[in-house]
Design a protein around this motif. Structure first.
Motif, PDB file in Angstrom:
ATOM      1  N   ARG A  98       0.724  -1.260   0.150  1.00  0.00           N
ATOM      2  CA  ARG A  98       0.090   0.066  -0.033  1.00  0.00           C
ATOM      3  C   ARG A  98       0.864   1.421   0.013  1.00  0.00           C
ATOM      4  O   ARG A  98       0.245   2.465  -0.378  1.00  0.00           O
ATOM      5  CB  ARG A  98      -0.996   0.036   1.182  1.00  0.00           C
ATOM      6  CG  ARG A  98      -2.090  -0.919   1.289  1.00  0.00           C
ATOM      7  CD  ARG A  98      -3.034  -1.067   2.341  1.00  0.00           C
ATOM      8  NE  ARG A  98      -3.960   0.258   2.316  1.00  0.00           N
ATOM      9  CZ  ARG A  98      -4.619   0.432   1.654  1.00  0.00           C
ATOM     10  NH1 ARG A  98      -5.285  -0.366   0.972  1.00  0.00           N
ATOM     11  NH2 ARG A  98      -5.357   1.677   1.969  1.00  0.00           N
ATOM     12  N   GLU A  99       2.219   1.105   0.508  1.00  0.00           N
ATOM     13  CA  GLU A  99       2.910   2.335   0.387  1.00  0.00           C
ATOM     14  C   GLU A  99       3.873   2.462  -0.724  1.00  0.00           C
ATOM     15  O   GLU A  99       4.062   3.462  -1.352  1.00  0.00           O
ATOM     16  CB  GLU A  99       3.823   2.239   1.532  1.00  0.00           C
ATOM     17  CG  GLU A  99       2.865   2.312   2.892  1.00  0.00           C
ATOM     18  CD  GLU A  99       2.197   3.377   3.187  1.00  0.00           C
ATOM     19  OE1 GLU A  99       2.304   4.464   2.566  1.00  0.00           O
ATOM     20  OE2 GLU A  99       0.791   3.154   3.634  1.00  0.00           O
ATOM     21  N   GLY A 142      -1.003  -1.224  -3.813  1.00  0.00           N
ATOM     22  CA  GLY A 142      -1.831  -1.654  -3.094  1.00  0.00           C
ATOM     23  C   GLY A 142      -3.150  -0.625  -2.929  1.00  0.00           C
ATOM     24  O   GLY A 142      -4.474  -0.975  -2.497  1.00  0.00           O
ATOM     25  N   ARG A 143      -3.142   0.649  -3.108  1.00  0.00           N
ATOM     26  CA  ARG A 143      -3.989   1.619  -2.785  1.00  0.00           C
ATOM     27  C   ARG A 143      -4.619   2.109  -4.161  1.00  0.00           C
ATOM     28  O   ARG A 143      -5.892   2.774  -4.405  1.00  0.00           O
ATOM     29  CB  ARG A 143      -3.561   2.984  -2.352  1.00  0.00           C
ATOM     30  CG  ARG A 143      -2.885   2.804  -1.047  1.00  0.00           C
ATOM     31  CD  ARG A 143      -2.362   4.075  -0.535  1.00  0.00           C
ATOM     32  NE  ARG A 143      -1.664   4.074   0.683  1.00  0.00           N
ATOM     33  CZ  ARG A 143      -2.310   4.258   1.883  1.00  0.00           C
ATOM     34  NH1 ARG A 143      -3.561   4.441   2.090  1.00  0.00           N
ATOM     35  NH2 ARG A 143      -1.692   4.327   2.902  1.00  0.00           N
ATOM     36  N   GLN A 162      -2.778  -7.829  -7.550  1.00  0.00           N
ATOM     37  CA  GLN A 162      -3.331  -7.912  -6.390  1.00  0.00           C
ATOM     38  C   GLN A 162      -3.276  -9.020  -5.321  1.00  0.00           C
ATOM     39  O   GLN A 162      -3.274  -8.998  -4.168  1.00  0.00           O
ATOM     40  CB  GLN A 162      -4.843  -7.435  -6.145  1.00  0.00           C
ATOM     41  CG  GLN A 162      -4.990  -5.840  -6.738  1.00  0.00           C
ATOM     42  CD  GLN A 162      -4.395  -4.868  -5.923  1.00  0.00           C
ATOM     43  OE1 GLN A 162      -4.594  -4.684  -4.772  1.00  0.00           O
ATOM     44  NE2 GLN A 162      -3.152  -4.426  -6.506  1.00  0.00           N
TER      45      GLN A 162
END
Length: 431
Positions: free
Chosen positions: A93-94, A98-99, A145
């Motif tokens: 996510r970072e 992921g976002r 994902q």
């Protein structure tokens, strides 16, 4: 006079500021097709489909650095403008995607723009991926994902000025890119259209097998008439039906064998194409390989790269080179490639009529003689026979002589190469 100067100054301001700003605004505000995603009833099947597409596109090759985690990015992609580092496409996510949403991912592949709207550099082949359907991009995203998240920060590109100014890509896009999905040809069979879709889209064959202009854009990409692989100093031969430089004389079964196993009665793959076959094409279904072969064989013959021919030696010098080359061939090559260059397929590829030897550019033949090489290890050819490197043993002049002999013997008419040609590639890394 002052009025003339003011008019000239206004024209310069318009050319330098107003016009680029207008192009940038047009590209930034240009309406984007959101695609039409289909409802997903079987998530596991969608992920499997995405995994297959990731194989077909050889995504891991660019998005995995040597010794690094799969798809975590960091591999340096050499270009004439500097190095571009592939991004992390794991679901972290970072540092990864992921976002991201499926819409964000579609935007990147179809429109060549990142999640934040910034323009992507065309080293990422969105010019080909734009042809993918929304369902296929969604499947590919679902697969990515599903991977383990890897926290690896993306590395800044090392591009020279002004190529590091990303906003300038607005002009590039205005000139060389138009989003658009693949449209089946109603006059062709379903198999032909499947081959065209794979070749033009996820396979992005034009990224290597077409010439590029001074701005790095593919020229006549649909012709697949061959070209130097950007930043790698290998020549990707024509994939159209040209009888002499392309696939016109190939039996479709032999082409399928080359794509699936890396070897065929016509030759073997080395260099970047060995990686493509080993990591990607060998895993495709036989029906898809056959569809690609059918499509490639149907492409109209187009002339291969026609650089200004190298200076050919005088008759006496040519005879000396051929005599020396023949002697070296008898000492080093004849046991595997036979007296008339016919080889012993599939283990020892023929040199007579071989595109890599007889093509418009001799770079592949020079590099293989210097550095040797192996076709990829594949399920259909698990223990490939390799070519030993002769660079440490032979001088530039001797390599030039044996390559010139091969390119001008039997049915070959490739022309001579010079010791300076050899020296240029002796210093190029083998990979």
């Amino acid at each position: 006079m002052r009025r003339v100067l003011r008019g000239a100054l206004a024209a310069i301001v318009a050319a330098v500021i107003v016009v680029p700003a207008a192009v940038l605004a047009w590209q930034a505000l240009h309406p984007e097709d959101p695609g039409s995603p289909s409802p997903v009833t079987d998530r596991a099947q969608q992920v499997r489909r995405g995994q297959y597409l990731a194989r077909a596109g050889n995504c891991m090759a660019c998005h995995t650095m040597r010794g690094g985690a799969a798809y975590a990015g960091g591999r340096a992609i050499a270009t004439p403008y500097g190095a571009i580092y592939s991004s992390n496409i794991t679901p972290d996510r970072e540092t990864g995607i992921g976002r991201w949403s499926a819409d964000d991912f579609w935007r990147a592949l179809h429109h060549g723009r990142s999640r934040d709207g910034s323009f992507l550099y065309p080293a990422f082949p969105f010019t080909s991926y734009t042809k993918l359907t929304r369902d296929d991009t969604d499947a590919l995203f679902a697969y990515l994902q599903s991977l383990p998240a890897v926290g690896r920060p993306n590395q800044e590109h090392a591009l020279r000025f002004p190529y590091d100014q990303r906003f300038l890509l607005a002009g590039w896009r205005a000139l060389f890119f138009e989003p658009g999905e693949f449209r089946p040809d109603a006059g062709q069979s379903a198999q032909w259209n499947r081959g065209a879709y794979l070749t033009q889209g996820i396979g992005h064959c034009a990224a290597c097998h077409s010439e590029r202009n001074a701005f790095g854009a593919s020229v006549n990409a649909a012709q697949l008439a061959g070209g130097m692989v950007l930043g790698l100093d290998w020549y990707a031969p024509p994939l159209n039906s040209h009888a002499d430089t392309g696939l016109g004389k190939w039996d479709p079964a032999h082409l399928q064998a080359l794509l699936k196993t890396g070897v065929s009665p016509h030759g073997a793959v080395f260099g970047p194409m060995a990686e493509v076959v080993g990591r990607s094409l060998q895993y495709l279904e036989d029906d898809d390989i056959a569809a690609m072969a059918l499509y490639l064989k149907s492409l109209p013959a187009a002339d291969a790269r026609s650089d200004s021919p190298a200076r050919q030696p005088e008759a006496a010098e040519a005879e000396r080179i051929m005599t020396q080359g023949k002697k070296l061939y008898g000492e080093l090559c004849v046991d595997c490639h036979a007296s008339r260059g016919q080889g012993v397929a599939p283990d020892y590829p023929p040199l007579n009529g071989n595109q890599a030897v007889n093509g418009p550019l001799a770079v592949n033949a020079i590099r293989v003689v210097l550095n040797g090489g192996f076709p990829p290890s594949t399920a259909g050819n698990p223990y490939p026979f390799g070519m030993p490197p002769f660079g440490p043993r032979l001088s530039d002049q001797e390599v030039a002589a044996v390559v010139s002999y091969i390119r001008n013997s039997w049915d070959n008419r490739g022309g001579f190469v010079s010791p300076s040609d050899v020296n240029r590639y002796r210093s190029v890394p083998a990979e």
